[in-house]
Design a protein around this motif. Structure first.
Motif, PDB file in Angstrom:
ATOM      1  N   ARG A  14       0.836  -1.210   0.000  1.00 47.62           N
ATOM      2  CA  ARG A  14       0.000   0.000   0.000  1.00 47.62           C
ATOM      3  C   ARG A  14       0.869   1.257   0.000  1.00 47.62           C
ATOM      4  O   ARG A  14       0.596   2.204  -0.723  1.00 47.62           O
ATOM      5  CB  ARG A  14      -0.923  -0.014   1.209  1.00 47.62           C
ATOM      6  N   LEU A  15       1.937   1.234   0.791  1.00 50.44           N
ATOM      7  CA  LEU A  15       2.855   2.376   0.826  1.00 50.44           C
ATOM      8  C   LEU A  15       3.573   2.544  -0.504  1.00 50.44           C
ATOM      9  O   LEU A  15       3.763   3.664  -0.990  1.00 50.44           O
ATOM     10  CB  LEU A  15       3.856   2.207   1.965  1.00 50.44           C
ATOM     11  N   ILE A  16       3.941   1.433  -1.103  1.00 46.19           N
ATOM     12  CA  ILE A  16       4.622   1.495  -2.405  1.00 46.19           C
ATOM     13  C   ILE A  16       3.714   2.121  -3.455  1.00 46.19           C
ATOM     14  O   ILE A  16       4.116   3.026  -4.191  1.00 46.19           O
ATOM     15  CB  ILE A  16       5.070   0.080  -2.840  1.00 46.19           C
ATOM     16  N   LEU A  23      -5.950   5.664  -2.321  1.00 43.31           N
ATOM     17  CA  LEU A  23      -5.080   4.740  -1.599  1.00 43.31           C
ATOM     18  C   LEU A  23      -4.830   5.192  -0.164  1.00 43.31           C
ATOM     19  O   LEU A  23      -4.487   4.382   0.693  1.00 43.31           O
ATOM     20  CB  LEU A  23      -3.752   4.583  -2.336  1.00 43.31           C
ATOM     21  N   LYS A  24      -5.007   6.485   0.090  1.00 41.31           N
ATOM     22  CA  LYS A  24      -4.787   7.011   1.440  1.00 41.31           C
ATOM     23  C   LYS A  24      -6.019   6.866   2.327  1.00 41.31           C
ATOM     24  O   LYS A  24      -5.940   7.116   3.528  1.00 41.31           O
ATOM     25  CB  LYS A  24      -4.386   8.490   1.371  1.00 41.31           C
ATOM     26  N   LEU A  25      -7.146   6.462   1.747  1.00 43.59           N
ATOM     27  CA  LEU A  25      -8.358   6.276   2.551  1.00 43.59           C
ATOM     28  C   LEU A  25      -8.122   5.180   3.581  1.00 43.59           C
ATOM     29  O   LEU A  25      -7.505   4.162   3.301  1.00 43.59           O
ATOM     30  CB  LEU A  25      -9.542   5.893   1.662  1.00 43.59           C
ATOM     31  N   GLY A  26      -8.605   5.410   4.776  1.00 43.75           N
ATOM     32  CA  GLY A  26      -8.499   4.407   5.820  1.00 43.75           C
ATOM     33  C   GLY A  26      -7.239   4.480   6.648  1.00 43.75           C
ATOM     34  O   GLY A  26      -7.027   3.627   7.505  1.00 43.75           O
ATOM     35  N   THR A  27      -6.406   5.480   6.418  1.00 48.36           N
ATOM     36  CA  THR A  27      -5.209   5.604   7.249  1.00 48.36           C
ATOM     37  C   THR A  27      -5.619   6.078   8.633  1.00 48.36           C
ATOM     38  O   THR A  27      -6.517   6.910   8.783  1.00 48.36           O
ATOM     39  CB  THR A  27      -4.202   6.596   6.642  1.00 48.36           C
ATOM     40  N   ARG A  28      -4.963   5.538   9.642  1.00 46.51           N
ATOM     41  CA  ARG A  28      -5.349   5.849  11.019  1.00 46.51           C
ATOM     42  C   ARG A  28      -4.365   6.762  11.729  1.00 46.51           C
ATOM     43  O   ARG A  28      -4.662   7.278  12.780  1.00 46.51           O
ATOM     44  CB  ARG A  28      -5.499   4.557  11.798  1.00 46.51           C
ATOM     45  N   HIS A  29      -3.168   6.916  11.181  1.00 44.49           N
ATOM     46  CA  HIS A  29      -2.171   7.757  11.832  1.00 44.49           C
ATOM     47  C   HIS A  29      -2.454   9.229  11.562  1.00 44.49           C
ATOM     48  O   HIS A  29      -3.086   9.591  10.560  1.00 44.49           O
ATOM     49  CB  HIS A  29      -0.768   7.425  11.317  1.00 44.49           C
ATOM     50  N   MET A  73      -1.651  13.693   5.286  1.00 43.61           N
ATOM     51  CA  MET A  73      -1.361  13.388   3.874  1.00 43.61           C
ATOM     52  C   MET A  73      -2.647  13.339   3.063  1.00 43.61           C
ATOM     53  O   MET A  73      -2.699  13.810   1.927  1.00 43.61           O
ATOM     54  CB  MET A  73      -0.640  12.043   3.760  1.00 43.61           C
ATOM     55  N   MET A  74      -3.684  12.764   3.653  1.00 38.76           N
ATOM     56  CA  MET A  74      -4.988  12.700   2.981  1.00 38.76           C
ATOM     57  C   MET A  74      -5.528  14.106   2.735  1.00 38.76           C
ATOM     58  O   MET A  74      -6.041  14.393   1.648  1.00 38.76           O
ATOM     59  CB  MET A  74      -5.952  11.902   3.859  1.00 38.76           C
TER      60      MET A  74
END
Length: 116
Positions: free
Chosen positions: A4-6, A44-50, A56-57
């Motif tokens: 996902r990060l890639i 791709l950034k959807l759902g990040t918790r940090h 970034m989103m």
């Protein structure tokens, strides 16, 4: 390997470099590609918790809200000056997003190193 990060990094950098390319050449296809790459990076950034992921989103959404009107200004209004002004805003937002991406990667590496 964090796929996902890639993929997020890939699409974010493609959006950034294609945006720069549009600013130099002014080709409408480059603008379309930049919009598509940026939208994919945003998804791709959807759902990040940090907290950094959320920032970034936000930066990516700002870039979307610059690039999509720029596309309209280019193809509908034919106003190249306004288009380039909006694209510069997207470029700044993408550069900040890349900075957040680097900070997040460094913090993750430090966290992994402290656990060893």
């Amino acid at each position: 390997m964090a796929w996902r990060l890639i993929w997020t990094t890939f699409f974010l950098l493609m959006a950034l470099t294609t945006t720069v390319s549009f600013l130099f050449h002014g080709n409408g296809y480059e603008l379309i590609i930049a919009v598509c790459m940026n939208l994919i990076a945003t998804m791709l950034k959807l759902g990040t918790r940090h907290a950094i992921g959320s920032m970034m989103m936000s930066a990516s959404l700002v870039s979307d809200f610059h690039l999509i009107p720029a596309l309209g200004a280019f193809y509908v209004a034919g106003n190249l000056e306004m288009t380039k002004a909006m694209v510069w805003g997207a470029l700044v937002a993408n550069a900040i997003s890349v900075l957040f991406l680097v900070i997040e990667a460094v913090l993750q590496q430090l966290d992994n190193d402290s656990r060893m």
